[in-house]
Motif scaffolding. Structure first.
Motif, PDB file in Angstrom:
ATOM      1  N   THR A  98      47.408  28.244 -93.391  1.00  0.00           N
ATOM      2  CA  THR A  98      46.053  28.659 -93.060  1.00  0.00           C
ATOM      3  C   THR A  98      45.526  27.768 -91.946  1.00  0.00           C
ATOM      4  O   THR A  98      45.568  26.541 -92.049  1.00  0.00           O
ATOM      5  CB  THR A  98      45.121  28.560 -94.287  1.00  0.00           C
ATOM      6  N   VAL A  99      45.040  28.403 -90.867  1.00  0.00           N
ATOM      7  CA  VAL A  99      44.483  27.698 -89.722  1.00  0.00           C
ATOM      8  C   VAL A  99      42.978  27.945 -89.732  1.00  0.00           C
ATOM      9  O   VAL A  99      42.534  29.093 -89.689  1.00  0.00           O
ATOM     10  CB  VAL A  99      45.094  28.213 -88.396  1.00  0.00           C
ATOM     11  N   ASN A 100      42.197  26.864 -89.832  1.00  0.00           N
ATOM     12  CA  ASN A 100      40.733  26.956 -89.800  1.00  0.00           C
ATOM     13  C   ASN A 100      40.266  26.407 -88.462  1.00  0.00           C
ATOM     14  O   ASN A 100      40.419  25.206 -88.205  1.00  0.00           O
ATOM     15  CB  ASN A 100      40.116  26.144 -90.939  1.00  0.00           C
ATOM     16  N   ALA A 101      39.703  27.251 -87.622  1.00  0.00           N
ATOM     17  CA  ALA A 101      39.237  26.826 -86.303  1.00  0.00           C
ATOM     18  C   ALA A 101      37.721  26.639 -86.340  1.00  0.00           C
ATOM     19  O   ALA A 101      36.969  27.608 -86.423  1.00  0.00           O
ATOM     20  CB  ALA A 101      39.616  27.865 -85.248  1.00  0.00           C
ATOM     21  N   PHE A 102      37.301  25.380 -86.321  1.00  0.00           N
ATOM     22  CA  PHE A 102      35.890  25.022 -86.282  1.00  0.00           C
ATOM     23  C   PHE A 102      35.522  24.672 -84.836  1.00  0.00           C
ATOM     24  O   PHE A 102      36.395  24.538 -83.989  1.00  0.00           O
ATOM     25  CB  PHE A 102      35.623  23.809 -87.182  1.00  0.00           C
ATOM     26  N   ALA A 103      34.254  24.460 -84.566  1.00  0.00           N
ATOM     27  CA  ALA A 103      33.813  24.110 -83.217  1.00  0.00           C
ATOM     28  C   ALA A 103      34.386  22.758 -82.784  1.00  0.00           C
ATOM     29  O   ALA A 103      34.759  22.572 -81.627  1.00  0.00           O
ATOM     30  CB  ALA A 103      32.289  24.080 -83.142  1.00  0.00           C
ATOM     31  N   GLU A 104      34.482  21.796 -83.710  1.00  0.00           N
ATOM     32  CA  GLU A 104      34.889  20.438 -83.352  1.00  0.00           C
ATOM     33  C   GLU A 104      36.345  20.101 -83.639  1.00  0.00           C
ATOM     34  O   GLU A 104      36.850  19.085 -83.175  1.00  0.00           O
ATOM     35  CB  GLU A 104      33.990  19.417 -84.059  1.00  0.00           C
ATOM     36  N   CYS A 105      37.047  20.923 -84.434  1.00  0.00           N
ATOM     37  CA  CYS A 105      38.436  20.624 -84.766  1.00  0.00           C
ATOM     38  C   CYS A 105      39.125  21.864 -85.330  1.00  0.00           C
ATOM     39  O   CYS A 105      38.487  22.882 -85.563  1.00  0.00           O
ATOM     40  CB  CYS A 105      38.529  19.475 -85.778  1.00  0.00           C
ATOM     41  N   VAL A 106      40.420  21.728 -85.557  1.00  0.00           N
ATOM     42  CA  VAL A 106      41.223  22.774 -86.188  1.00  0.00           C
ATOM     43  C   VAL A 106      41.985  22.125 -87.335  1.00  0.00           C
ATOM     44  O   VAL A 106      42.536  21.030 -87.174  1.00  0.00           O
ATOM     45  CB  VAL A 106      42.214  23.400 -85.180  1.00  0.00           C
ATOM     46  N   THR A 107      41.995  22.773 -88.498  1.00  0.00           N
ATOM     47  CA  THR A 107      42.788  22.254 -89.605  1.00  0.00           C
ATOM     48  C   THR A 107      43.907  23.236 -89.932  1.00  0.00           C
ATOM     49  O   THR A 107      43.737  24.446 -89.814  1.00  0.00           O
ATOM     50  CB  THR A 107      41.942  22.009 -90.876  1.00  0.00           C
ATOM     51  N   LEU A 108      45.046  22.682 -90.315  1.00  0.00           N
ATOM     52  CA  LEU A 108      46.195  23.464 -90.771  1.00  0.00           C
ATOM     53  C   LEU A 108      46.412  23.098 -92.229  1.00  0.00           C
ATOM     54  O   LEU A 108      46.479  21.913 -92.565  1.00  0.00           O
ATOM     55  CB  LEU A 108      47.446  23.117 -89.971  1.00  0.00           C
ATOM     56  N   GLU A 109      46.513  24.103 -93.090  1.00  0.00           N
ATOM     57  CA  GLU A 109      46.705  23.858 -94.519  1.00  0.00           C
ATOM     58  C   GLU A 109      47.911  24.632 -95.020  1.00  0.00           C
ATOM     59  O   GLU A 109      48.121  25.784 -94.632  1.00  0.00           O
ATOM     60  CB  GLU A 109      45.473  24.287 -95.316  1.00  0.00           C
ATOM     61  N   GLN A 110      48.696  23.991 -95.887  1.00  0.00           N
ATOM     62  CA  GLN A 110      49.842  24.660 -96.491  1.00  0.00           C
ATOM     63  C   GLN A 110      50.047  24.102 -97.901  1.00  0.00           C
ATOM     64  O   GLN A 110      50.054  22.882 -98.097  1.00  0.00           O
ATOM     65  CB  GLN A 110      51.109  24.464 -95.666  1.00  0.00           C
ATOM     66  N   TYR A 111      50.212  25.005 -98.851  1.00  0.00           N
ATOM     67  CA  TYR A 111      50.467  24.617-100.234  1.00  0.00           C
ATOM     68  C   TYR A 111      51.867  24.036-100.345  1.00  0.00           C
ATOM     69  O   TYR A 111      52.825  24.575 -99.793  1.00  0.00           O
ATOM     70  CB  TYR A 111      50.318  25.834-101.150  1.00  0.00           C
ATOM     71  N   ASP A 112      51.983  22.912-101.055  1.00  0.00           N
ATOM     72  CA  ASP A 112      53.270  22.274-101.295  1.00  0.00           C
ATOM     73  C   ASP A 112      53.588  22.401-102.784  1.00  0.00           C
ATOM     74  O   ASP A 112      52.986  21.706-103.603  1.00  0.00           O
ATOM     75  CB  ASP A 112      53.219  20.806-100.885  1.00  0.00           C
ATOM     76  N   PRO A 113      54.522  23.291-103.148  1.00  0.00           N
ATOM     77  CA  PRO A 113      54.819  23.489-104.565  1.00  0.00           C
ATOM     78  C   PRO A 113      55.449  22.266-105.238  1.00  0.00           C
ATOM     79  O   PRO A 113      55.349  22.103-106.453  1.00  0.00           O
ATOM     80  CB  PRO A 113      55.781  24.682-104.578  1.00  0.00           C
ATOM     81  N   ARG A 114      56.062  21.372-104.462  1.00  0.00           N
ATOM     82  CA  ARG A 114      56.668  20.165-105.040  1.00  0.00           C
ATOM     83  C   ARG A 114      55.616  19.233-105.611  1.00  0.00           C
ATOM     84  O   ARG A 114      55.826  18.583-106.628  1.00  0.00           O
ATOM     85  CB  ARG A 114      57.508  19.436-104.004  1.00  0.00           C
ATOM     86  N   THR A 115      54.471  19.142-104.932  1.00  0.00           N
ATOM     87  CA  THR A 115      53.399  18.257-105.381  1.00  0.00           C
ATOM     88  C   THR A 115      52.235  19.022-106.002  1.00  0.00           C
ATOM     89  O   THR A 115      51.275  18.409-106.463  1.00  0.00           O
ATOM     90  CB  THR A 115      52.860  17.417-104.209  1.00  0.00           C
ATOM     91  N   ASP A 116      52.305  20.347-105.978  1.00  0.00           N
ATOM     92  CA  ASP A 116      51.243  21.220-106.483  1.00  0.00           C
ATOM     93  C   ASP A 116      49.899  20.876-105.842  1.00  0.00           C
ATOM     94  O   ASP A 116      48.872  20.769-106.508  1.00  0.00           O
ATOM     95  CB  ASP A 116      51.144  21.135-108.009  1.00  0.00           C
ATOM     96  N   SER A 117      49.929  20.662-104.511  1.00  0.00           N
ATOM     97  CA  SER A 117      48.707  20.349-103.773  1.00  0.00           C
ATOM     98  C   SER A 117      48.785  20.975-102.382  1.00  0.00           C
ATOM     99  O   SER A 117      49.838  21.405-101.940  1.00  0.00           O
ATOM    100  CB  SER A 117      48.506  18.837-103.660  1.00  0.00           C
ATOM    101  N   VAL A 118      47.645  21.002-101.723  1.00  0.00           N
ATOM    102  CA  VAL A 118      47.569  21.535-100.364  1.00  0.00           C
ATOM    103  C   VAL A 118      47.603  20.379 -99.376  1.00  0.00           C
ATOM    104  O   VAL A 118      46.809  19.436 -99.487  1.00  0.00           O
ATOM    105  CB  VAL A 118      46.288  22.370-100.171  1.00  0.00           C
ATOM    106  N   ALA A 119      48.539  20.438 -98.430  1.00  0.00           N
ATOM    107  CA  ALA A 119      48.612  19.435 -97.361  1.00  0.00           C
ATOM    108  C   ALA A 119      47.744  19.917 -96.208  1.00  0.00           C
ATOM    109  O   ALA A 119      47.790  21.094 -95.835  1.00  0.00           O
ATOM    110  CB  ALA A 119      50.046  19.254 -96.905  1.00  0.00           C
ATOM    111  N   THR A 120      46.942  19.015 -95.643  1.00  0.00           N
ATOM    112  CA  THR A 120      46.044  19.364 -94.540  1.00  0.00           C
ATOM    113  C   THR A 120      46.304  18.458 -93.346  1.00  0.00           C
ATOM    114  O   THR A 120      46.437  17.248 -93.503  1.00  0.00           O
ATOM    115  CB  THR A 120      44.568  19.218 -94.964  1.00  0.00           C
ATOM    116  N   VAL A 121      46.369  19.061 -92.163  1.00  0.00           N
ATOM    117  CA  VAL A 121      46.477  18.330 -90.908  1.00  0.00           C
ATOM    118  C   VAL A 121      45.271  18.732 -90.066  1.00  0.00           C
ATOM    119  O   VAL A 121      44.964  19.921 -89.939  1.00  0.00           O
ATOM    120  CB  VAL A 121      47.787  18.689 -90.158  1.00  0.00           C
ATOM    121  N   THR A 122      44.581  17.751 -89.490  1.00  0.00           N
ATOM    122  CA  THR A 122      43.416  18.019 -88.647  1.00  0.00           C
ATOM    123  C   THR A 122      43.751  17.665 -87.202  1.00  0.00           C
ATOM    124  O   THR A 122      44.227  16.564 -86.925  1.00  0.00           O
ATOM    125  CB  THR A 122      42.198  17.195 -89.109  1.00  0.00           C
TER     126      THR A 122
END
Length: 78
Positions: free
Chosen positions: A28-52
């Motif tokens: 999932t790519v979230n494009a905001f005015a000041e930044c962009v975040t990339l999110e992907q679910y990681d089934p190994r850790t059962d959490s969402v990894a986010t890169v800004t």
């Protein structure tokens, strides 16, 4: 395949990995005015990894997709 949705404060793009032997989780790519975040679910850790990424980093990434190997600095308009 991908989808695009326009929210109040962001444009949301979801990249769906087409069915394959080693299918990856959706991105999932979230494009905001000041930044962009990339999110992907990681089934190994059962959490969402986010890169800004800042706007400058996103511009560098877009340019890098069309350039040969090397080191570059983009000139920025202010």
């Amino acid at each position: 395949m991908f989808t695009i949705e326009h929210e109040f404060d962001a444009t949301v793009i979801t990249l769906v990995d087409d069915p394959a032997g080693h299918r990856q989780e959706d991105v999932t790519v979230n494009a905001f005015a000041e930044c962009v975040t990339l999110e992907q679910y990681d089934p190994r850790t059962d959490s969402v990894a986010t890169v800004t990424l800042s706007s400058a980093q996103l511009a560098d990434l877009a340019a890098a997709l069309d350039l040969p190997e090397g080191s570059y600095r983009l000139s920025r308009r202010r």
